[in-house]
Scaffold this motif. Structure first.
Motif, PDB file in Angstrom:
ATOM      1  N   TYR A 149      44.447   8.813 -29.650  1.00 50.10           N
ATOM      2  CA  TYR A 149      44.741   7.404 -29.424  1.00 50.10           C
ATOM      3  C   TYR A 149      46.206   7.070 -29.638  1.00 50.10           C
ATOM      4  N   LEU A 150      46.703   6.187 -28.771  1.00 54.28           N
ATOM      5  CA  LEU A 150      47.957   5.503 -29.000  1.00 54.28           C
ATOM      6  C   LEU A 150      47.558   4.104 -29.446  1.00 54.28           C
ATOM      7  N   VAL A 151      47.682   3.830 -30.732  1.00 54.04           N
ATOM      8  CA  VAL A 151      47.342   2.512 -31.272  1.00 54.04           C
ATOM      9  C   VAL A 151      48.566   1.630 -31.055  1.00 54.04           C
ATOM     10  N   ASN A 152      48.380   0.533 -30.322  1.00 53.75           N
ATOM     11  CA  ASN A 152      49.506  -0.351 -30.040  1.00 53.75           C
ATOM     12  C   ASN A 152      49.041  -1.793 -29.916  1.00 53.75           C
ATOM     13  N   MET A 153      49.918  -2.647 -29.454  1.00 50.03           N
ATOM     14  CA  MET A 153      49.627  -4.075 -29.372  1.00 50.03           C
ATOM     15  C   MET A 153      49.168  -4.495 -27.967  1.00 50.03           C
ATOM     16  N   ALA A 154      48.729  -3.554 -27.165  1.00 47.97           N
ATOM     17  CA  ALA A 154      48.236  -3.861 -25.815  1.00 47.97           C
ATOM     18  C   ALA A 154      47.005  -4.757 -25.899  1.00 47.97           C
ATOM     19  N   ASP A 155      46.664  -5.381 -24.806  1.00 45.79           N
ATOM     20  CA  ASP A 155      45.512  -6.287 -24.809  1.00 45.79           C
ATOM     21  C   ASP A 155      44.204  -5.618 -24.414  1.00 45.79           C
ATOM     22  N   ARG A 156      44.281  -4.384 -23.885  1.00 46.72           N
ATOM     23  CA  ARG A 156      43.043  -3.688 -23.513  1.00 46.72           C
ATOM     24  C   ARG A 156      43.280  -2.178 -23.558  1.00 46.72           C
ATOM     25  N   PRO A 157      42.210  -1.397 -23.758  1.00 52.73           N
ATOM     26  CA  PRO A 157      42.349   0.063 -23.743  1.00 52.73           C
ATOM     27  C   PRO A 157      42.680   0.577 -22.347  1.00 52.73           C
ATOM     28  N   VAL A 158      43.494   1.619 -22.289  1.00 52.62           N
ATOM     29  CA  VAL A 158      43.896   2.225 -21.026  1.00 52.62           C
ATOM     30  C   VAL A 158      43.901   3.740 -21.206  1.00 52.62           C
ATOM     31  N   ALA A 159      43.415   4.470 -20.222  1.00 55.43           N
ATOM     32  CA  ALA A 159      43.492   5.937 -20.262  1.00 55.43           C
ATOM     33  C   ALA A 159      44.901   6.345 -19.867  1.00 55.43           C
ATOM     34  N   LEU A 160      45.529   7.192 -20.710  1.00 56.83           N
ATOM     35  CA  LEU A 160      46.895   7.640 -20.461  1.00 56.83           C
ATOM     36  C   LEU A 160      46.972   9.112 -20.080  1.00 56.83           C
ATOM     37  N   HIS A 161      45.912   9.836 -20.379  1.00 53.79           N
ATOM     38  CA  HIS A 161      45.896  11.295 -20.220  1.00 53.79           C
ATOM     39  C   HIS A 161      44.419  11.661 -20.248  1.00 53.79           C
ATOM     40  N   ASP A 162      44.052  12.885 -19.981  1.00 50.02           N
ATOM     41  CA  ASP A 162      42.620  13.206 -19.931  1.00 50.02           C
ATOM     42  C   ASP A 162      41.899  12.948 -21.261  1.00 50.02           C
ATOM     43  N   ARG A 163      42.572  13.052 -22.393  1.00 49.16           N
ATOM     44  CA  ARG A 163      41.929  12.792 -23.688  1.00 49.16           C
ATOM     45  C   ARG A 163      42.662  11.746 -24.518  1.00 49.16           C
ATOM     46  N   ILE A 164      43.652  11.102 -23.957  1.00 46.97           N
ATOM     47  CA  ILE A 164      44.459  10.133 -24.702  1.00 46.97           C
ATOM     48  C   ILE A 164      44.279   8.744 -24.101  1.00 46.97           C
ATOM     49  N   HIS A 165      43.924   7.802 -24.981  1.00 48.78           N
ATOM     50  CA  HIS A 165      43.729   6.416 -24.563  1.00 48.78           C
ATOM     51  C   HIS A 165      44.518   5.502 -25.496  1.00 48.78           C
ATOM     52  N   THR A 166      44.875   4.326 -24.981  1.00 46.11           N
ATOM     53  CA  THR A 166      45.436   3.328 -25.878  1.00 46.11           C
ATOM     54  C   THR A 166      44.274   2.723 -26.663  1.00 46.11           C
ATOM     55  N   LEU A 167      44.564   2.300 -27.859  1.00 46.10           N
ATOM     56  CA  LEU A 167      43.606   1.599 -28.695  1.00 46.10           C
ATOM     57  C   LEU A 167      44.326   0.370 -29.227  1.00 46.10           C
ATOM     58  N   PRO A 168      44.068  -0.781 -28.620  1.00 52.20           N
ATOM     59  CA  PRO A 168      44.742  -1.987 -29.098  1.00 52.20           C
ATOM     60  C   PRO A 168      44.437  -2.237 -30.578  1.00 52.20           C
ATOM     61  N   CYS A 169      45.445  -2.657 -31.296  1.00 54.28           N
ATOM     62  CA  CYS A 169      45.282  -2.921 -32.729  1.00 54.28           C
ATOM     63  C   CYS A 169      44.130  -3.891 -32.981  1.00 54.28           C
ATOM     64  N   GLU A 170      44.022  -4.877 -32.139  1.00 51.91           N
ATOM     65  CA  GLU A 170      42.948  -5.860 -32.294  1.00 51.91           C
ATOM     66  C   GLU A 170      41.572  -5.197 -32.234  1.00 51.91           C
ATOM     67  N   VAL A 171      41.412  -4.222 -31.361  1.00 53.53           N
ATOM     68  CA  VAL A 171      40.141  -3.491 -31.252  1.00 53.53           C
ATOM     69  C   VAL A 171      39.915  -2.655 -32.505  1.00 53.53           C
ATOM     70  N   LEU A 172      40.954  -1.999 -32.988  1.00 52.67           N
ATOM     71  CA  LEU A 172      40.851  -1.198 -34.209  1.00 52.67           C
ATOM     72  C   LEU A 172      40.366  -2.049 -35.375  1.00 52.67           C
ATOM     73  N   LEU A 173      40.872  -3.251 -35.477  1.00 57.45           N
ATOM     74  CA  LEU A 173      40.507  -4.129 -36.587  1.00 57.45           C
ATOM     75  C   LEU A 173      39.088  -4.672 -36.470  1.00 57.45           C
ATOM     76  N   ARG A 174      38.483  -4.564 -35.285  1.00 59.16           N
ATOM     77  CA  ARG A 174      37.144  -5.113 -35.067  1.00 59.16           C
ATOM     78  C   ARG A 174      36.030  -4.104 -34.974  1.00 59.16           C
ATOM     79  N   ARG A 175      36.332  -2.802 -34.868  1.00 59.27           N
ATOM     80  CA  ARG A 175      35.247  -1.857 -34.644  1.00 59.27           C
ATOM     81  C   ARG A 175      35.516  -0.506 -35.309  1.00 59.27           C
ATOM     82  N   THR A 176      34.503   0.303 -35.284  1.00 55.85           N
ATOM     83  CA  THR A 176      34.577   1.640 -35.834  1.00 55.85           C
ATOM     84  C   THR A 176      35.067   2.603 -34.756  1.00 55.85           C
ATOM     85  N   ILE A 177      36.014   3.481 -35.109  1.00 48.80           N
ATOM     86  CA  ILE A 177      36.529   4.406 -34.105  1.00 48.80           C
ATOM     87  C   ILE A 177      36.345   5.864 -34.504  1.00 48.80           C
ATOM     88  N   VAL A 178      36.196   6.155 -35.771  1.00 53.03           N
ATOM     89  CA  VAL A 178      36.063   7.562 -36.177  1.00 53.03           C
ATOM     90  C   VAL A 178      34.659   7.875 -36.614  1.00 53.03           C
TER      91      VAL A 178
END
Length: 147
Positions: A118-147
């Motif tokens: 994951y690239l955790v950033n301030m984006a407004d929505r998750p985006v696939a950047l690579h076959d296994r790499i996605h953005t993870l908006p900070c807001e989403v991280l604060l609201r849900r379980t990721i690991v």
């Protein structure tokens, strides 16, 4: 040899972000996202959320920092159930190839142990950047379980 290329230097985090802001002279909300310590403060928030998630499950967190002698680095590598989840934290709404350079290197080196990164950033929505790499908006991280 991967072990010879690793830099074994510890990082220190103050998990009390209120105290961290006090030590850095941050007294106004708008200062949190500006200045030389803004990125470090966001890293601290992300680490705190990861730790809380582990402790809420009754698990002992295994979170590391990865850096090689040639400058490749990943802010957090979460180890859970024999898998690795590398995470890079950036205080930006944008994403580009340079931001995920360390993640790409890590995924290539440890392909069999990494399902997702994951690239955790301030984006407004998750985006696939690579076959296994996605953005993870900070807001989403604060609201849900990721690991």
């Amino acid at each position: 040899n991967l072990g010879k290329r690793l830099v074994k230097t510890p990082k220190v985090y103050f998990l009390d972000t209120g105290f961290l802001c006090y030590l850095n002279g941050i007294t106004q909300t708008h200062q949190v996202f500006k200045g030389p310590t803004a990125g470090s403060l966001l890293e601290t928030v992300v680490l705190g959320e990861l730790l809380r998630e582990f402790y809420a499950r009754g698990e002992i967190p295994r979170i590391f920092w990865w850096r090689t002698s040639d400058g490749q680095e990943v802010d957090f590598v979460v180890e859970r159930r024999g898998r690795l989840i590398p995470m890079e934290v950036k205080l930006s709404t944008q994403q580009n190839r340079e931001m995920i350079r360390g993640l790409v290197s890590f995924v290539e080196l440890f392909r069999s142990e990494v399902e997702r990164a994951y690239l955790v950033n301030m984006a407004d929505r998750p985006v696939a950047l690579h076959d296994r790499i996605h953005t993870l908006p900070c807001e989403v991280l604060l609201r849900r379980t990721i690991v």
